[in-house]
Design a protein around this motif. Structure first.
Motif, PDB file in Angstrom:
ATOM      1  N   TYR A 138       0.831  -1.207   0.000  1.00 25.65           N
ATOM      2  CA  TYR A 138       0.000   0.000   0.000  1.00 25.65           C
ATOM      3  C   TYR A 138       0.868   1.260   0.000  1.00 25.65           C
ATOM      4  O   TYR A 138       0.652   2.179  -0.794  1.00 25.65           O
ATOM      5  N   VAL A 139       1.838   1.299   0.902  1.00 33.04           N
ATOM      6  CA  VAL A 139       2.725   2.470   0.968  1.00 33.04           C
ATOM      7  C   VAL A 139       3.493   2.628  -0.343  1.00 33.04           C
ATOM      8  O   VAL A 139       3.661   3.745  -0.859  1.00 33.04           O
ATOM      9  N   PHE A 140       3.956   1.518  -0.878  1.00 31.87           N
ATOM     10  CA  PHE A 140       4.688   1.521  -2.143  1.00 31.87           C
ATOM     11  C   PHE A 140       3.867   2.186  -3.250  1.00 31.87           C
ATOM     12  O   PHE A 140       4.363   3.043  -3.985  1.00 31.87           O
ATOM     13  N   GLU A 141       2.600   1.817  -3.360  1.00 35.82           N
ATOM     14  CA  GLU A 141       1.735   2.411  -4.377  1.00 35.82           C
ATOM     15  C   GLU A 141       1.525   3.905  -4.114  1.00 35.82           C
ATOM     16  O   GLU A 141       1.495   4.714  -5.042  1.00 35.82           O
ATOM     17  N   ARG A 142       1.412   4.286  -2.859  1.00 35.67           N
ATOM     18  CA  ARG A 142       1.184   5.693  -2.531  1.00 35.67           C
ATOM     19  C   ARG A 142       2.425   6.548  -2.803  1.00 35.67           C
ATOM     20  O   ARG A 142       2.302   7.712  -3.194  1.00 35.67           O
ATOM     21  N   THR A 143       3.613   5.998  -2.595  1.00 36.86           N
ATOM     22  CA  THR A 143       4.814   6.793  -2.871  1.00 36.86           C
ATOM     23  C   THR A 143       4.868   7.202  -4.338  1.00 36.86           C
ATOM     24  O   THR A 143       5.319   8.307  -4.662  1.00 36.86           O
ATOM     25  N   ARG A 144       4.406   6.342  -5.211  1.00 36.31           N
ATOM     26  CA  ARG A 144       4.347   6.712  -6.629  1.00 36.31           C
ATOM     27  C   ARG A 144       3.399   7.886  -6.838  1.00 36.31           C
ATOM     28  O   ARG A 144       3.711   8.828  -7.574  1.00 36.31           O
ATOM     29  N   GLU A 145       2.244   7.833  -6.206  1.00 36.43           N
ATOM     30  CA  GLU A 145       1.273   8.915  -6.345  1.00 36.43           C
ATOM     31  C   GLU A 145       1.825  10.226  -5.799  1.00 36.43           C
ATOM     32  O   GLU A 145       1.432  11.309  -6.241  1.00 36.43           O
ATOM     33  N   HIS A 146       2.731  10.115  -4.840  1.00 39.39           N
ATOM     34  CA  HIS A 146       3.326  11.316  -4.255  1.00 39.39           C
ATOM     35  C   HIS A 146       4.670  11.681  -4.884  1.00 39.39           C
ATOM     36  O   HIS A 146       5.412  12.508  -4.351  1.00 39.39           O
ATOM     37  N   GLY A 147       5.003  11.038  -6.017  1.00 37.21           N
ATOM     38  CA  GLY A 147       6.126  11.498  -6.816  1.00 37.21           C
ATOM     39  C   GLY A 147       7.446  10.786  -6.658  1.00 37.21           C
ATOM     40  O   GLY A 147       8.491  11.342  -7.017  1.00 37.21           O
ATOM     41  N   LEU A 148       7.437   9.537  -6.181  1.00 34.02           N
ATOM     42  CA  LEU A 148       8.680   8.790  -6.016  1.00 34.02           C
ATOM     43  C   LEU A 148       8.646   7.492  -6.814  1.00 34.02           C
ATOM     44  O   LEU A 148       7.589   6.909  -7.028  1.00 34.02           O
ATOM     45  N   VAL A 149       9.823   7.034  -7.221  1.00 30.88           N
ATOM     46  CA  VAL A 149      10.000   5.693  -7.774  1.00 30.88           C
ATOM     47  C   VAL A 149      10.990   4.968  -6.879  1.00 30.88           C
ATOM     48  O   VAL A 149      12.100   5.463  -6.648  1.00 30.88           O
ATOM     49  N   LEU A 150      10.586   3.825  -6.326  1.00 38.10           N
ATOM     50  CA  LEU A 150      11.491   3.033  -5.500  1.00 38.10           C
ATOM     51  C   LEU A 150      11.180   1.563  -5.707  1.00 38.10           C
ATOM     52  O   LEU A 150      10.564   1.194  -6.711  1.00 38.10           O
ATOM     53  N   SER A 151      11.592   0.724  -4.783  1.00 32.06           N
ATOM     54  CA  SER A 151      11.461  -0.719  -4.967  1.00 32.06           C
ATOM     55  C   SER A 151      10.805  -1.345  -3.749  1.00 32.06           C
ATOM     56  O   SER A 151      11.041  -0.924  -2.611  1.00 32.06           O
ATOM     57  N   LYS A 152       9.983  -2.347  -3.997  1.00 34.67           N
ATOM     58  CA  LYS A 152       9.410  -3.183  -2.940  1.00 34.67           C
ATOM     59  C   LYS A 152      10.229  -4.467  -2.946  1.00 34.67           C
ATOM     60  O   LYS A 152      10.243  -5.194  -3.934  1.00 34.67           O
TER      61      LYS A 152
END
Length: 445
Positions: A390-404
């Protein structure tokens, strides 16, 4: 051919059309690696920033799986690639070209002094791991290889055999003579904290699961896909002593931790008082241009001189021109120091976030290798994969690209390009904070 005319269609940036075409024409083995619920489609990049097909700007905290080491479209890399591709796009390894030879010399010069280092260029890190294992077995005459649990070394038929993360091991017969020791995970390791308990386990692994005559041990100084697990002080040195006493070689996998990612030095093993016998490089070596390398002591590599072994695009002059530019940019722009300073500020902010959100069990990392591990309970350390997703998906919406990442998919992993700046830290921390607030406000099991 079926007789139909096939022409080069113009590239479409329509979201649904891109997804449909990939799903239709990609094999199942290549479709599976899609982390987001809605696929992320990327159109362009500039240094530490990315833009999707709708021109939404994102901060890249993953560097295209660590392949972008000095920045998307870095001018020096672009210039080097354009100049070489205009002159000669490829030179097969049966012929000579100066650019790969220069790059081999420059890479060898970064290795510990007092040894005679040689280089074999491959197309990728997994191919380099396969070659390193073959080289170790040929050089020692032994077969048994030790790897660590929670490790990632690639997904080719050979490399996945030494990969200790379940999600990367296919349900097939694996290579023989591979055994795993417990990784010295200081957060959730099998033997708690400290170094000696894991060296003791390595002793037991050698005594009970091998012939006692070793070819090699493979080790990541920082386990990347495993969730940013850094080898504790003394472990690599102690492991090397044990492996060499049994006739084996030390293969250090710097595919993810190399090229200054930890902010300590160019190679992570430098901080562990260890001189490897073989070093494996890839990912950031070409700033996104496909390339890998095996660097070995000459006496180790020389045994394979009786038969030729090549990788079709290994030592490609365009890729090697990019690699030379990467080394130059890291030095000229003090990027290792930047990773140290900016990474420390990022880590400080993430630690403060842990104080605000109980779901964060651990914040760890050095330089630009950072991780947040999510747990349902800090005492039991039960992984929280659904919340992580859930947090991973939200970070994208808030402008980040990272890894799970991690074996339980409960780690948010950050390994940005070396050009991430102090100006990016506040937006990154703000995006994480918003994402964790979203979790607290909206997530339901």
């Amino acid at each position: 051919m079926n007789g139909n005319q096939i022409s080069a269609a113009p590239v479409s940036w329509d979201t649904e059309a891109i997804i449909e075409k990939r799903d239709r024409y990609y094999a199942a083995s290549q479709r599976a690696f899609v982390p987001y619920e809605k696929p992320l489609i990327l159109k362009r990049g500039k240094m530490q920033y990315l833009w999707d097909e709708n021109d939404n700007k994102l901060i890249d905290l993953l560097g295209m799986n660590l392949c972008i080491s000095v920045g998307h479209a870095h001018p020096a890399i672009v210039d080097a690639v354009q100049a070489q591709v205009a002159q000669l796009t490829h030179c097969t390894t049966m012929f000579h070209h100066p650019v790969p030879a220069h790059f081999a010399e420059e890479l060898a010069a970064t290795m510990p002094a007092g040894h005679d280092w040689v280089v074999h260029f491959t197309n990728s890190g997994a191919e380099a791991i396969d070659l390193a294992m073959m080289m170790a077995r040929a050089s020692t005459g032994n077969h048994d290889i030790v790897a660590l649990r929670n490790s990632y070394h690639g997904v080719t038929y050979g490399a996945q055999a030494v990969t200790g993360v379940q999600g990367f091991r296919q349900h097939i017969g694996q290579l023989s003579n591979i055994t795993f020791a417990a990784e010295p995970n200081q957060y959730r390791g099998a033997f708690g904290t400290g170094t000696q308990p894991y060296l003791d386990d390595l002793d037991r692994t050698l005594a009970y699961t091998t012939s006692g005559r070793l070819a090699a041990m493979l080790i990541e100084p920082v386990q990347g896909y495993g969730g940013i697990i850094e080898m504790p002080e003394g472990y690599m040195k102690g492991a090397a002593e044990r492996i060499r006493a049994a006739g084996g070689l030390m293969i250090v996998d710097e595919v993810q931790s190399g090229f200054g990612k930890t902010g300590k030095s160019m190679w992570c093993f430098d901080a562990h008082d260890v001189v490897p016998d073989i070093v494996v490089l890839a990912k950031g070596i070409g700033n996104g241009i496909p390339l890998g390398a095996v660097i070995a002591k000459r006496d180790v590599a020389e045994v394979m001189g009786g038969k030729f072994l090549f990788h079709t695009y290994g030592a490609n002059p365009v890729a090697c021109a990019a690699g030379r530019a990467v080394l130059r940019v890291i030095e000229e722009e003090s990027m290792v120091e930047n990773a140290r300073v900016v990474g420390a500020e990022l880590h400080k902010g993430l630690q403060a976030m842990k104080d605000r959100y109980d779901i964060i069990g651990d914040v760890r990392g050095t330089g630009f290798m950072q991780a947040i591990e999510l747990v349902k309970d800090r005492d039991t350390k039960e992984p929280a994969p659904a919340e992580t997703s859930y947090v991973f998906e939200r970070t994208r919406e808030h402008g980040l690209v990272l890894s799970k990442s991690g074996n339980f998919k409960n780690v948010l992993r950050m390994v940005p390009p070396l050009c991430l700046s102090m100006d990016d830290i506040e937006p990154v921390l703000s995006a994480f904070d918003k994402s964790f607030r979203d979790l607290m406000d909206n997530f339901r099991h």
